[in-house]
Design an enzyme around this catalytic site. Structure first.
Site, PDB file in Angstrom:
ATOM      1  N   LYS A  16       0.946  -1.298   0.104  1.00 21.73           N
ATOM      2  CA  LYS A  16      -0.051   0.031  -0.065  1.00 21.73           C
ATOM      3  C   LYS A  16       1.107   1.288  -0.124  1.00 21.73           C
ATOM      4  O   LYS A  16       0.350   1.980  -0.688  1.00 21.73           O
ATOM      5  CB  LYS A  16      -1.011   0.176   1.278  1.00 21.73           C
ATOM      6  CG  LYS A  16      -2.077  -0.972   1.188  1.00 21.73           C
ATOM      7  CD  LYS A  16      -2.986  -0.910   2.417  1.00 21.73           C
ATOM      8  CE  LYS A  16      -2.426  -0.941   3.732  1.00 21.73           C
ATOM      9  NZ  LYS A  16      -1.836  -2.256   4.211  1.00 21.73           N
ATOM     10  N   ARG A  49      -9.138   0.869  10.016  1.00 22.69           N
ATOM     11  CA  ARG A  49      -8.763  -0.909  10.469  1.00 22.69           C
ATOM     12  C   ARG A  49      -9.834  -1.690  11.140  1.00 22.69           C
ATOM     13  O   ARG A  49      -9.475  -2.940  11.161  1.00 22.69           O
ATOM     14  CB  ARG A  49      -7.367  -0.821  11.323  1.00 22.69           C
ATOM     15  CG  ARG A  49      -6.135  -1.401  10.369  1.00 22.69           C
ATOM     16  CD  ARG A  49      -5.115  -1.137  11.473  1.00 22.69           C
ATOM     17  NE  ARG A  49      -3.621  -1.753  10.619  1.00 22.69           N
ATOM     18  CZ  ARG A  49      -2.832  -1.225  10.444  1.00 22.69           C
ATOM     19  NH1 ARG A  49      -2.935   0.069   9.957  1.00 22.69           N
ATOM     20  NH2 ARG A  49      -1.530  -1.952   9.944  1.00 22.69           N
ATOM     21  N   ARG A  77      11.388  -6.808   3.834  1.00 21.15           N
ATOM     22  CA  ARG A  77      11.107  -5.314   3.511  1.00 21.15           C
ATOM     23  C   ARG A  77      12.167  -4.419   4.357  1.00 21.15           C
ATOM     24  O   ARG A  77      12.294  -4.818   5.432  1.00 21.15           O
ATOM     25  CB  ARG A  77       9.725  -4.648   3.790  1.00 21.15           C
ATOM     26  CG  ARG A  77       9.521  -3.337   3.788  1.00 21.15           C
ATOM     27  CD  ARG A  77       8.032  -3.010   3.893  1.00 21.15           C
ATOM     28  NE  ARG A  77       7.258  -3.354   5.268  1.00 21.15           N
ATOM     29  CZ  ARG A  77       6.188  -3.245   5.227  1.00 21.15           C
ATOM     30  NH1 ARG A  77       5.281  -2.706   4.297  1.00 21.15           N
ATOM     31  NH2 ARG A  77       5.649  -3.671   6.505  1.00 21.15           N
ATOM     32  N   ARG A 114      11.608  -2.908  10.028  1.00 22.80           N
ATOM     33  CA  ARG A 114      10.791  -2.391  11.158  1.00 22.80           C
ATOM     34  C   ARG A 114      10.809  -3.337  12.067  1.00 22.80           C
ATOM     35  O   ARG A 114      10.755  -4.629  11.797  1.00 22.80           O
ATOM     36  CB  ARG A 114       9.401  -2.059  10.289  1.00 22.80           C
ATOM     37  CG  ARG A 114       9.162  -0.638   9.788  1.00 22.80           C
ATOM     38  CD  ARG A 114       8.069  -0.742   9.013  1.00 22.80           C
ATOM     39  NE  ARG A 114       6.627  -1.264   9.527  1.00 22.80           N
ATOM     40  CZ  ARG A 114       5.653  -1.064   9.084  1.00 22.80           C
ATOM     41  NH1 ARG A 114       5.387  -0.297   7.956  1.00 22.80           N
ATOM     42  NH2 ARG A 114       4.477  -1.482   9.597  1.00 22.80           N
ATOM     43  N   ARG A 143       0.052  -9.212  13.527  1.00 18.18           N
ATOM     44  CA  ARG A 143      -0.705  -8.310  12.379  1.00 18.18           C
ATOM     45  C   ARG A 143      -1.571  -9.106  11.563  1.00 18.18           C
ATOM     46  O   ARG A 143      -2.506  -8.472  11.266  1.00 18.18           O
ATOM     47  CB  ARG A 143       0.622  -7.581  11.880  1.00 18.18           C
ATOM     48  CG  ARG A 143       1.217  -6.657  12.775  1.00 18.18           C
ATOM     49  CD  ARG A 143       2.574  -6.109  12.044  1.00 18.18           C
ATOM     50  NE  ARG A 143       2.525  -5.391  10.868  1.00 18.18           N
ATOM     51  CZ  ARG A 143       3.251  -5.019  10.023  1.00 18.18           C
ATOM     52  NH1 ARG A 143       4.552  -5.730  10.087  1.00 18.18           N
ATOM     53  NH2 ARG A 143       3.086  -4.296   9.006  1.00 18.18           N
TER      54      ARG A 143
END
Ligand code: AMP
Length: 250
Positions: A41, A119, A158, A191, A202
């Site tokens: 996103k 969310r 990532r 992260r 998550r």
């Protein structure tokens, strides 16, 4: 990829203003970007910003920007930081306060893309009410879909620039020099919530609380579903195409 645009007003809130606010555009897009963590996103938001002018309003980025700032022990922000570290959702009340403090960003001349908000159903209902009270409406909710194994592989590889926040991936979009941002030379980091334990939490939170929002927005006639498999440019082209079709239909 172009560096992330100026979002000072959103990230800092309060009296903070953007040094380079987006230019006023011919058509103002007001979008929500939905999809599991790691689906891309942020990358799509960056591409969409350059195409449509709309500003990326990410609630996760606000929590990350607040990291390292003094937060009173037991305060909502201190609680949010530790929930985030574990991969849990931050309480609706805290998120909604944060958004309410930044409502002038909803009137940004360039439009906006909400990323990571709403969310939960409660947040979606609150957003609807907020939009009505500000006399504006959403143009579309773009839902990015991707099989879970690919989501996990995207998240684990990532790497984010600690300075300009550009996003890389160790396998699919590596930087020219390992560990260093191509755009600003900043240090690339993983992260804390991209580590395996937090990723599991998550994804559970996503399936339980966020995935049902696709139906919520389908019922409102706003849902646009995009297959997020493939190169970011292809996903981006698909997104633009589907948004253009909505405009033609309207
Ligand atoms: P993101 O960058 O969108 O993946 O968000 C990172 C983390 O920030 C999430 O895992 C949550 O802990 C927290 N967070 C961000 N946005 C929200 C939200 N709308 N509701 C609850 N928690 C959020």
């Amino acid at each position: 990829m172009t560096p992330v645009h100026d979002r000072t007003a959103w990230l800092k809130g309060g009296e903070a203003v953007c040094v380079q606010p987006p230019m006023k555009v011919e058509r103002t897009w007001r979008l929500v970007l939905l999809g599991p963590p790691g689906v891309g996103k942020g990358t799509q938001a960056d591409l969409l910003h350059h195409a449509l002018g709309a500003c990326q309003l990410s609630t996760g980025d606000v929590f990350r920007a607040a990291r390292g700032q003094p937060a009173a022990a037991g305060s909502a922000m201190a609680e949010a930081q530790s929930q985030m570290e574990r991969g849990e959702l931050v309480r609706d009340e805290t998120v909604l306060t944060l958004v309410a403090e930044r409502t002038r960003c909803l009137h940004c001349g360039g439009g906006f893309m909400l990323d990571g908000f709403p969310r939960t159903r409660a947040q979606a209902v609150a957003l609807d009410q907020l939009m009505v009270s500000h006399g504006i409406g959403l143009d579309a909710v773009v839902n990015y879909e991707l099989p879970e194994d690919e989501v996990v592989s995207r998240i684990s590889g990532r790497r984010i620039c600690s300075s300009c926040k550009s996003v890389f991936h160790v396998a699919t979009h590596p930087p020219e020099a390992e560990g260093t941002c191509d755009h600003c030379g900043g240090l690339l980091m993983q992260r804390a919530d991209d580590r395996p334990d937090a990723v599991r939490v998550r994804l559970e939170a996503y399936h339980e609380a966020t995935e049902p929002l696709a139906e919520y927005y389908r019922a409102e006639g706003l849902l646009v579903t995009v297959n997020a498999h493939g190169h970011p440019d292809e996903v981006f082209a698909q997104t633009l195409n589907l948004l253009a079709r909505r405009v033609l239909k309207a």
